[in-house]
Design a protein around this motif. Structure first.
Motif, PDB file in Angstrom:
ATOM      1  N   ALA A 242       0.834  -1.207   0.000  1.00  0.00           N
ATOM      2  CA  ALA A 242       0.000   0.000   0.000  1.00  0.00           C
ATOM      3  C   ALA A 242       0.870   1.259   0.000  1.00  0.00           C
ATOM      4  CB  ALA A 242      -0.929  -0.002   1.202  1.00  0.00           C
ATOM      5  N   TYR A 243       1.977   1.211   0.732  1.00  0.00           N
ATOM      6  CA  TYR A 243       2.876   2.366   0.779  1.00  0.00           C
ATOM      7  C   TYR A 243       3.542   2.583  -0.581  1.00  0.00           C
ATOM      8  CZ  TYR A 243       6.292   5.719   2.516  1.00  0.00           C
ATOM      9  OH  TYR A 243       7.039   6.855   2.709  1.00  0.00           O
ATOM     10  N   ARG A 244       3.960   1.493  -1.228  1.00  0.00           N
ATOM     11  CA  ARG A 244       4.562   1.618  -2.567  1.00  0.00           C
ATOM     12  C   ARG A 244       3.565   2.253  -3.544  1.00  0.00           C
ATOM     13  NH1 ARG A 244       9.346  -1.369  -2.699  1.00  0.00           N
ATOM     14  NH2 ARG A 244       9.445  -3.330  -1.512  1.00  0.00           N
ATOM     15  N   ILE A 245       2.314   1.797  -3.496  1.00  0.00           N
ATOM     16  CA  ILE A 245       1.297   2.330  -4.406  1.00  0.00           C
ATOM     17  C   ILE A 245       1.035   3.802  -4.109  1.00  0.00           C
ATOM     18  CG2 ILE A 245      -1.128   2.169  -5.096  1.00  0.00           C
ATOM     19  CD1 ILE A 245       0.621  -0.108  -6.169  1.00  0.00           C
ATOM     20  N   GLU A 246       0.981   4.156  -2.837  1.00  0.00           N
ATOM     21  CA  GLU A 246       0.747   5.547  -2.457  1.00  0.00           C
ATOM     22  C   GLU A 246       1.862   6.460  -2.981  1.00  0.00           C
ATOM     23  OE1 GLU A 246       0.337   8.257   1.613  1.00  0.00           O
ATOM     24  OE2 GLU A 246       0.200   6.076   1.718  1.00  0.00           O
ATOM     25  N   GLN A 247       3.107   6.009  -2.855  1.00  0.00           N
ATOM     26  CA  GLN A 247       4.218   6.816  -3.357  1.00  0.00           C
ATOM     27  C   GLN A 247       4.202   6.875  -4.892  1.00  0.00           C
ATOM     28  OE1 GLN A 247       5.953   8.574  -1.060  1.00  0.00           O
ATOM     29  NE2 GLN A 247       4.413   7.542   0.206  1.00  0.00           N
ATOM     30  N   ALA A 248       3.794   5.777  -5.522  1.00  0.00           N
ATOM     31  CA  ALA A 248       3.695   5.773  -6.983  1.00  0.00           C
ATOM     32  C   ALA A 248       2.669   6.800  -7.462  1.00  0.00           C
ATOM     33  CB  ALA A 248       3.331   4.375  -7.476  1.00  0.00           C
ATOM     34  N   MET A 249       1.551   6.895  -6.748  1.00  0.00           N
ATOM     35  CA  MET A 249       0.526   7.878  -7.117  1.00  0.00           C
ATOM     36  C   MET A 249       1.103   9.290  -7.098  1.00  0.00           C
ATOM     37  SD  MET A 249      -2.852   6.518  -5.098  1.00  0.00           S
ATOM     38  CE  MET A 249      -3.851   5.158  -5.720  1.00  0.00           C
ATOM     39  N   LYS A 250       1.914   9.577  -6.091  1.00  0.00           N
ATOM     40  CA  LYS A 250       2.521  10.907  -6.000  1.00  0.00           C
ATOM     41  C   LYS A 250       3.474  11.141  -7.173  1.00  0.00           C
ATOM     42  CE  LYS A 250       2.266  11.059  -0.955  1.00  0.00           C
ATOM     43  NZ  LYS A 250       3.058  11.097   0.314  1.00  0.00           N
ATOM     44  N   MET A 251       4.267  10.123  -7.503  1.00  0.00           N
ATOM     45  CA  MET A 251       5.216  10.267  -8.614  1.00  0.00           C
ATOM     46  C   MET A 251       4.493  10.459  -9.945  1.00  0.00           C
ATOM     47  SD  MET A 251       8.095   7.384  -7.661  1.00  0.00           S
ATOM     48  CE  MET A 251       8.814   7.311  -6.008  1.00  0.00           C
ATOM     49  N   MET A 252       3.337   9.819 -10.086  1.00  0.00           N
ATOM     50  CA  MET A 252       2.604   9.923 -11.352  1.00  0.00           C
ATOM     51  C   MET A 252       1.948  11.287 -11.538  1.00  0.00           C
ATOM     52  SD  MET A 252       0.904   6.237 -12.239  1.00  0.00           S
ATOM     53  CE  MET A 252       0.113   5.950 -10.666  1.00  0.00           C
ATOM     54  N   GLU A 253       1.997  12.137 -10.505  1.00  0.00           N
ATOM     55  CA  GLU A 253       1.487  13.494 -10.677  1.00  0.00           C
ATOM     56  C   GLU A 253       2.340  14.269 -11.686  1.00  0.00           C
ATOM     57  OE1 GLU A 253       1.285  15.215  -6.817  1.00  0.00           O
ATOM     58  OE2 GLU A 253      -0.311  13.877  -6.140  1.00  0.00           O
ATOM     59  N   ASP A 254       3.578  13.818 -11.888  1.00  0.00           N
ATOM     60  CA  ASP A 254       4.436  14.401 -12.925  1.00  0.00           C
ATOM     61  C   ASP A 254       4.126  13.682 -14.239  1.00  0.00           C
ATOM     62  OD1 ASP A 254       6.370  15.275 -14.640  1.00  0.00           O
ATOM     63  OD2 ASP A 254       8.080  14.613 -13.433  1.00  0.00           O
ATOM     64  N   PRO A 255       3.408  14.307 -15.164  1.00  0.00           N
ATOM     65  CA  PRO A 255       2.976  13.610 -16.393  1.00  0.00           C
ATOM     66  C   PRO A 255       4.134  13.197 -17.290  1.00  0.00           C
ATOM     67  CG  PRO A 255       2.527  15.961 -16.553  1.00  0.00           C
ATOM     68  CD  PRO A 255       2.957  15.710 -15.140  1.00  0.00           C
ATOM     69  N   GLY A 260       7.468   3.186 -16.306  1.00  0.00           N
ATOM     70  CA  GLY A 260       8.523   2.227 -16.003  1.00  0.00           C
ATOM     71  C   GLY A 260       9.461   2.739 -14.929  1.00  0.00           C
ATOM     72  N   ASP A 261       9.771   4.031 -14.982  1.00  0.00           N
ATOM     73  CA  ASP A 261      10.629   4.643 -13.965  1.00  0.00           C
ATOM     74  C   ASP A 261       9.928   4.675 -12.617  1.00  0.00           C
ATOM     75  OD1 ASP A 261      12.940   6.237 -13.027  1.00  0.00           O
ATOM     76  OD2 ASP A 261      11.457   7.831 -12.867  1.00  0.00           O
ATOM     77  N   VAL A 262       8.631   4.977 -12.607  1.00  0.00           N
ATOM     78  CA  VAL A 262       7.858   4.959 -11.367  1.00  0.00           C
ATOM     79  C   VAL A 262       7.869   3.561 -10.760  1.00  0.00           C
ATOM     80  CG1 VAL A 262       5.549   5.224 -10.367  1.00  0.00           C
ATOM     81  CG2 VAL A 262       6.372   6.877 -12.061  1.00  0.00           C
ATOM     82  N   ALA A 263       7.678   2.565 -11.615  1.00  0.00           N
ATOM     83  CA  ALA A 263       7.645   1.170 -11.146  1.00  0.00           C
ATOM     84  C   ALA A 263       8.944   0.793 -10.440  1.00  0.00           C
ATOM     85  CB  ALA A 263       7.387   0.234 -12.323  1.00  0.00           C
ATOM     86  N   LEU A 264      10.068   1.071 -11.058  1.00  0.00           N
ATOM     87  CA  LEU A 264      11.362   0.698 -10.472  1.00  0.00           C
ATOM     88  C   LEU A 264      11.655   1.519  -9.224  1.00  0.00           C
ATOM     89  CD1 LEU A 264      13.526   0.306 -13.707  1.00  0.00           C
ATOM     90  CD2 LEU A 264      12.441  -1.501 -12.332  1.00  0.00           C
ATOM     91  N   SER A 265      11.281   2.787  -9.221  1.00  0.00           N
ATOM     92  CA  SER A 265      11.535   3.645  -8.063  1.00  0.00           C
ATOM     93  C   SER A 265      10.739   3.208  -6.841  1.00  0.00           C
ATOM     94  CB  SER A 265      11.189   5.101  -8.397  1.00  0.00           C
ATOM     95  OG  SER A 265      12.020   5.591  -9.430  1.00  0.00           O
ATOM     96  N   CYS A 266       9.623   2.528  -7.082  1.00  0.00           N
ATOM     97  CA  CYS A 266       8.775   2.087  -5.977  1.00  0.00           C
ATOM     98  C   CYS A 266       8.954   0.598  -5.657  1.00  0.00           C
ATOM     99  CB  CYS A 266       7.310   2.387  -6.286  1.00  0.00           C
ATOM    100  SG  CYS A 266       6.966   4.162  -6.321  1.00  0.00           S
ATOM    101  N   GLY A 267       9.974  -0.032  -6.231  1.00  0.00           N
ATOM    102  CA  GLY A 267      10.325  -1.385  -5.826  1.00  0.00           C
ATOM    103  C   GLY A 267       9.624  -2.505  -6.563  1.00  0.00           C
TER     104      GLY A 267
END
Length: 292
Positions: A242-255, A260-267
């Motif tokens: 859940a924490y990984r997904i939450e952080q991914a949501m924040k990263m995806m705010e940058d269009p 793929g980069d979001v995926a690797l950055s969140c583990g």
């Protein structure tokens, strides 16, 4: 069943965050601004916390019944009233109001307190505060209100930022923290939680195991897994996901940031793994989330 506070307002708000197109559906709070003639609201029990921020320059008489006890008092500028979810409350005011009303979903408050502040809140979450003065909190509310004047992207960004500021101030000053001695007798304290959270943050892009988290808390893996679930309501691995997904949501705010980069950055192992996990938790794919 507890109702939403907005269901019994006697008049329409001048500004309403729920009606704005550019404010995220996952916003931390709902904000409504009223200037209402003398009126009343019937007693009821609500599923949300509600926080009243008084902007009226002139002191005026207000009645507030809370869990059967009537308070008849004078409300001053910058006075704040916090009513926790589940409390029976009703209102009557005798002069034209000028107030901001903030409503908070307890589930969102719990997630924010844990992931952003490292705070384990008591089940009540907020102190029962029938009246106190806090000009700083009211000023944060005014900035939220001002962000609602326009319904555009920049105003939406400002609202999201200021909602976080207001919630941090609210929880740090008036949040009801879980007493260490009654932490479900699990001995999983705020100190343990912060150690574990710091480890997850530092290793977000890497594999994380229950054994590693248990070592951070100074416990055996089996004991850690049991007390973690008793205290937080999920298994350690469910929490990490859940924490990984939450952080991914924040990263995806940058269009411009590739998925793929979001995926690797969140583990996540790869974008396909990320997409499957994201849909499992949120019910939609990352692309659908970003498009929305």
């Amino acid at each position: 069943m507890p109702r939403r506070y907005a269901e019994i307002y006697p008049s329409l708000p001048l500004l309403n965050s729920d009606a704005k197109e550019h404010i995220s559906a996952a916003a931390l709070m709902s904000v409504r601004y009223f200037q209402a003639e003398p009126d009343s609201m019937p007693e009821d029990v609500f599923a949300e916390h509600h926080v009243v921020l008084n902007l009226q320059e002139n002191a005026h008489r207000v009645q507030n019944r809370r869990n059967g006890e009537m308070r008849d008092f004078t409300l001053h500028k910058d006075d704040v009233i916090i009513t926790p979810a589940g409390m029976r409350s009703g209102w009557r005011w005798f002069a034209k109001s000028d107030v901001i009303i903030v409503t908070l979903d307890p589930a969102k408050v719990e997630r924010f307190a844990q992931s952003e502040l490292g705070i384990l809140l008591d089940p009540q979450q907020l102190n029962d505060e029938p009246q106190f003065s806090d000009a700083d909190l009211c000023n944060a509310g005014v900035m939220l209100r001002d962000a609602l004047e326009n319904d555009d992207i920049s105003s939406g960004v400002m609202f999201e930022a200021m909602s976080r500021v207001l919630l941090v101030k609210l929880l740090q000053r008036y949040g009801k923290r879980r007493a260490e001695e009654v932490a479900l007798s699990a001995k999983f304290t705020s100190k343990h939680y912060n150690q574990v959270l710091a480890f997850i943050r530092a290793r977000l892009d890497q594999t994380i195991t229950v054994d590693e988290l248990a070592r951070e808390a100074g416990m055996s893996a089996s004991h850690f897994a049991r007390v973690f679930k008793e205290t937080l309501g999920s298994t350690p691995m469910q929490y990490v996901l859940a924490y990984r997904i939450e952080q991914a949501m924040k990263m995806m705010e940058d269009p411009a940031r590739p998925l793929g980069d979001v995926a690797l950055s969140c583990g996540f192992a790869d974008q396909a793994h990320f997409s499957r996990s994201f849909k499992q938790v949120t019910g939609q794919t990352p692309r659908q989330f970003r498009a929305a």
